[in-house]
Design a protein around this motif. Structure first.
Motif, PDB file in Angstrom:
ATOM      1  N   GLU A  69      14.227  -4.083   4.730  1.00  0.00           N
ATOM      2  CA  GLU A  69      12.696  -3.455   5.078  1.00  0.00           C
ATOM      3  C   GLU A  69      12.187  -2.861   4.172  1.00  0.00           C
ATOM      4  O   GLU A  69      12.879  -2.045   3.262  1.00  0.00           O
ATOM      5  CB  GLU A  69      12.735  -2.723   6.213  1.00  0.00           C
ATOM      6  CG  GLU A  69      11.507  -2.255   6.899  1.00  0.00           C
ATOM      7  CD  GLU A  69      11.502  -1.542   8.259  1.00  0.00           C
ATOM      8  OE1 GLU A  69      10.528  -1.250   8.909  1.00  0.00           O
ATOM      9  OE2 GLU A  69      12.854  -1.235   8.678  1.00  0.00           O
ATOM     10  N   LYS A  71       8.247  -1.473   1.642  1.00  0.00           N
ATOM     11  CA  LYS A  71       6.788  -1.543   1.681  1.00  0.00           C
ATOM     12  C   LYS A  71       6.405  -2.009   0.130  1.00  0.00           C
ATOM     13  O   LYS A  71       6.921  -1.542  -0.839  1.00  0.00           O
ATOM     14  CB  LYS A  71       6.207  -0.176   1.805  1.00  0.00           C
ATOM     15  CG  LYS A  71       4.926  -0.125   1.794  1.00  0.00           C
ATOM     16  CD  LYS A  71       4.470   1.446   2.143  1.00  0.00           C
ATOM     17  CE  LYS A  71       4.743   1.953   3.664  1.00  0.00           C
ATOM     18  NZ  LYS A  71       3.983   1.206   4.711  1.00  0.00           N
ATOM     19  N   MET A  73       4.291  -2.474  -2.948  1.00  0.00           N
ATOM     20  CA  MET A  73       3.273  -1.735  -3.602  1.00  0.00           C
ATOM     21  C   MET A  73       2.884  -2.434  -4.840  1.00  0.00           C
ATOM     22  O   MET A  73       3.536  -3.277  -5.442  1.00  0.00           O
ATOM     23  CB  MET A  73       3.897  -0.521  -4.212  1.00  0.00           C
ATOM     24  CG  MET A  73       4.907   0.278  -3.241  1.00  0.00           C
ATOM     25  SD  MET A  73       3.996   0.866  -1.786  1.00  0.00           S
ATOM     26  CE  MET A  73       3.235   2.392  -2.536  1.00  0.00           C
ATOM     27  N   LYS A  87      -0.553 -11.462   7.705  1.00  0.00           N
ATOM     28  CA  LYS A  87       0.339 -10.760   8.493  1.00  0.00           C
ATOM     29  C   LYS A  87       1.027 -11.698   9.481  1.00  0.00           C
ATOM     30  O   LYS A  87       0.367 -12.365  10.063  1.00  0.00           O
ATOM     31  CB  LYS A  87      -0.393  -9.624   9.458  1.00  0.00           C
ATOM     32  CG  LYS A  87       0.275  -8.983  10.270  1.00  0.00           C
ATOM     33  CD  LYS A  87      -0.361  -7.666  10.972  1.00  0.00           C
ATOM     34  CE  LYS A  87       0.257  -7.001  12.000  1.00  0.00           C
ATOM     35  NZ  LYS A  87      -0.453  -5.846  12.528  1.00  0.00           N
ATOM     36  N   GLU A 176       3.124  -6.034   8.185  1.00  0.00           N
ATOM     37  CA  GLU A 176       1.834  -5.348   8.387  1.00  0.00           C
ATOM     38  C   GLU A 176       1.165  -5.710   6.835  1.00  0.00           C
ATOM     39  O   GLU A 176       2.031  -5.795   5.886  1.00  0.00           O
ATOM     40  CB  GLU A 176       2.140  -3.737   8.361  1.00  0.00           C
ATOM     41  CG  GLU A 176       0.950  -3.055   8.647  1.00  0.00           C
ATOM     42  CD  GLU A 176       0.181  -3.423  10.043  1.00  0.00           C
ATOM     43  OE1 GLU A 176      -0.964  -4.187   9.842  1.00  0.00           O
ATOM     44  OE2 GLU A 176       0.534  -3.053  10.896  1.00  0.00           O
ATOM     45  N   GLU A 177      -0.186  -5.642   7.002  1.00  0.00           N
ATOM     46  CA  GLU A 177      -0.753  -6.149   5.556  1.00  0.00           C
ATOM     47  C   GLU A 177      -1.962  -4.928   5.433  1.00  0.00           C
ATOM     48  O   GLU A 177      -2.402  -4.054   6.516  1.00  0.00           O
ATOM     49  CB  GLU A 177      -1.217  -7.406   5.770  1.00  0.00           C
ATOM     50  CG  GLU A 177      -2.426  -7.609   6.656  1.00  0.00           C
ATOM     51  CD  GLU A 177      -3.292  -8.777   6.879  1.00  0.00           C
ATOM     52  OE1 GLU A 177      -4.360  -8.757   7.175  1.00  0.00           O
ATOM     53  OE2 GLU A 177      -2.582  -9.907   6.400  1.00  0.00           O
ATOM     54  N   TYR A 178      -2.218  -4.664   4.389  1.00  0.00           N
ATOM     55  CA  TYR A 178      -3.100  -3.457   3.777  1.00  0.00           C
ATOM     56  C   TYR A 178      -4.107  -4.035   2.675  1.00  0.00           C
ATOM     57  O   TYR A 178      -4.545  -3.210   1.868  1.00  0.00           O
ATOM     58  CB  TYR A 178      -2.300  -2.479   3.053  1.00  0.00           C
ATOM     59  CG  TYR A 178      -1.182  -1.863   4.011  1.00  0.00           C
ATOM     60  CD1 TYR A 178      -1.251  -1.073   5.381  1.00  0.00           C
ATOM     61  CD2 TYR A 178       0.132  -2.046   3.977  1.00  0.00           C
ATOM     62  CE1 TYR A 178      -0.405  -0.467   6.181  1.00  0.00           C
ATOM     63  CE2 TYR A 178       1.039  -1.560   4.784  1.00  0.00           C
ATOM     64  CZ  TYR A 178       0.987  -1.058   5.809  1.00  0.00           C
ATOM     65  OH  TYR A 178       1.900  -0.555   6.644  1.00  0.00           O
ATOM     66  N   ALA A 190      -0.060   0.636  -1.243  1.00  0.00           N
ATOM     67  CA  ALA A 190       0.620  -0.272  -0.297  1.00  0.00           C
ATOM     68  C   ALA A 190      -0.311  -1.691  -0.290  1.00  0.00           C
ATOM     69  O   ALA A 190      -1.178  -1.763   0.008  1.00  0.00           O
ATOM     70  CB  ALA A 190       0.944   0.455   0.795  1.00  0.00           C
ATOM     71  N   ASP A 193       3.955  -4.577   4.336  1.00  0.00           N
ATOM     72  CA  ASP A 193       5.399  -4.253   4.767  1.00  0.00           C
ATOM     73  C   ASP A 193       6.051  -5.445   5.107  1.00  0.00           C
ATOM     74  O   ASP A 193       5.792  -6.508   5.945  1.00  0.00           O
ATOM     75  CB  ASP A 193       5.252  -3.326   6.111  1.00  0.00           C
ATOM     76  CG  ASP A 193       4.703  -1.966   5.965  1.00  0.00           C
ATOM     77  OD1 ASP A 193       4.652  -1.625   4.627  1.00  0.00           O
ATOM     78  OD2 ASP A 193       4.226  -1.366   6.776  1.00  0.00           O
TER      79      ASP A 193
END
Length: 350
Positions: A69, A71, A73, A87, A176-178, A190, A193
């Motif tokens: 897992e 994140k 970047m 996502k 998760e998407e940003y 970020a 995820d």
């Protein structure tokens, strides 16, 4: 006549008071005598040290986690011009998730590539001239240095160009998407995820007594709280060497077997630790321990007095203690009244 009556009543009253005071004094003396007698000993209860069968199996609860897992970047800056994954999508390691505008960097990259090619040609030409002593050694070294600089600049721009393609460093799902089309990203921002659920793990915490029984590679049965009537299997993959703030040790169990797609990260699970039983062991009640389990001891009775005996123990359950050293079978230990008991205190068994 009235005076005589008054005097008579006074005498009767005084006599009654005297009688009451006398009775009170007698009762106080009897109470004092009883207190003196009762203070000669402390009333206690005892139990015998006995051999009992012990069940060393235990269970531990925990939460399922993905095997990986992280994140993701950004390592570059620019505007997002293309989105390849969203996502919930599954990505393989190296797949491009989003593309950042690379036009300026690509132009610099092309120039650096041409400079490197030219510097390489110059070095070869100067090496040939150096073989005929047509140039000085310093001229050759300067050209070699220029080539090295061009090579370093090309490598740096190649890395910057690669960074405009934000890729998945692991295989897994985008949890998760940003990002959005046209959004401006910067280094350290970020992006998404990612979780790899190809191999789930269950993290549980056990006590210091339980951790001594757990070994790497132990095969365990696992129950999932959300999946009734089905048992899964797992293998102990990690045992922490240091306790956490609650004085418990982490044990990580890698899930094995089939039907693991039914389990999702975040679900609660219960690991069943089962061991070969060791038959009967000496046991006493936890109430018999004087002090703490770190420095345990008990009180026995000899010639009507309490005698302190240090022992070595192994906690079994909240109410039962295994005696390793210091007591024998059928020894009697005090289990109640310990608050007033000290070495040499007279005691009487109720």
């Amino acid at each position: 006549m009235k005076k005589l009556l008054i005097v008579g009543f006074l005498l009767i009253g005084v006599s009654a008071i005297a009688y009451t005071l006398y009775n009170n004094k007698t009762e106080l003396e009897e109470s004092a005598t009883l207190a003196m007698k009762s203070s000669e000993y402390i009333s206690v209860t005892v139990e015998k040290v006995s051999e009992k069968e012990v069940n060393r199996n235990f269970e531990a609860n925990g939460v399922f986690e993905p095997s990986q897992e992280l994140k993701l970047m950004s390592e570059t800056s620019g505007t997002i011009v293309k989105i390849n994954k969203r996502k919930g999508d599954y990505v393989k390691k190296g797949d491009v998730i989003v593309q950042v505008d690379d036009r300026l960097i690509r132009a610099d990259y092309t120039i650096a590539q041409l400079n490197l090619e030219q510097a390489g040609k110059d070095v070869k030409r100067y090496e040939n001239l150096a073989n005929t002593d047509a140039i000085t050694k310093k001229q050759l070294e300067d050209n070699q240095k220029a080539y090295n600089i061009a090579e370093a600049q090309f490598s740096a721009l190649q890395k910057r160009l690669d960074d405009t393609q934000i890729k998945a460093p692991i295989s897994g799902y985008i949890n998760e998407e940003y990002y959005e089309m046209g959004a401006l990203v910067s280094p350290g921002m970020a992006i998404a995820d990612l979780i790899n659920t190809s191999q789930l793990k269950l993290s549980v915490h056990v006590t210091e007594n339980e951790i001594s029984k757990v070994k790497l590679g132990d095969q365990l049965s696992i129950r999932v709280n959300a999946i009734k009537g089905e048992t899964f299997t797992g293998k102990v993959d990690f045992i922490s060497k240091k306790a956490d703030g609650s004085f418990k040790y982490e044990v990580i169990i890698i899930m094995t077997g089939s039907n693991l797609d039914k389990i999702s990260p975040g679900m609660f699970g219960t690991a069943e630790f089962q061991f070969a039983q060791e038959g009967k062991v000496l046991q006493i009640s936890r109430k018999a321990i004087a002090g703490s389990l770190k420095d345990p001891g008990v009180y026995t009775i000899q010639n009507g007095k309490a005698v302190y005996r240090p022992i070595k123990v192994n906690p079994l359950t909240e109410g039962s203690i295994e005696v390793l050293e210091g007591l024998d079978s059928n020894d009697e230990v005090i289990v109640s009244g310990l608050i007033n008991v000290k070495e040499g205190t007279p005691v009487k068994v109720q």
